[in-house]
Design a protein around this motif. Structure first.
Motif: not given
Length: 167
Positions: A32-34, A37-41
């Motif tokens: 997710l970081l790569r 996808q900030w809102n999924q963290l």
């Protein structure tokens, strides 16, 4: 479009994965970081893990320093029992500390802060392993950090033990 209910379900799924399969959770978070996808963290657990990692790194440094100083105390206060084993432990702890500091340069300023607690631990270690009373050892560490980390420093080294340091 996410509703409050689906958002809450997503949060619960992230937290559940964190609790049930930490490895899978870490892989998921790094993906997710790569992919930005900030809102999924899983931010609450991610923050907790990062803070925990920092604490563990400091604790590892303090533990290595404690063992090293403990063996330096044994070397100084029980000179008749000096051995290659003690020498090997001193050398290994120094090497491990320097490796940890090279891999985590932000820990270097923590050395000075860690020294008093590491010294207290070191006195307990030296006392327990030598059967000398705690009062045998100075209240505060008499070695500088530069001495502790120097591969040339062995407190109160006597010429009769020079052969140990040459090997």
């Amino acid at each position: 479009m996410q509703t409050p209910e689906t958002e809450e379900t997503a949060i619960n799924l992230k937290a559940n994965l964190y609790k049930t399969d930490f490895y899978a959770w870490t892989r998921q978070q790094s993906d997710l970081l790569r992919n930005q996808q900030w809102n999924q963290l899983d931010l609450p657990n991610l923050i907790e893990e990062i803070e925990s990692w920092c604490i563990q790194e400091r604790q590892e440094l303090r533990n290595l320093l404690s063992i090293l100083i403990g063996h330096l105390l044994k070397w100084e206060f029980q000179s008749a029992k000096r051995s290659r084993s003690w020498l090997a432990t001193i050398r290994l702890q120094r090497r491990e500390i320097l490796k940890l500091l090279s891999e985590n340069s932000r820990l270097k300023p923590y050395l000075e802060e860690a020294l008093p607690e590491a010294y207290e631990n070191a006195k307990a270690l030296a006392s327990g392993e030598t059967n000398l009373p705690l009062s045998t050892f100075p209240q505060q560490c008499l070695y500088t950090l530069a001495e502790v980390l120097s591969d040339r420093f062995y407190p109160s080294s006597e010429a009769t033990n020079d052969h140990l340091m040459e090997s």
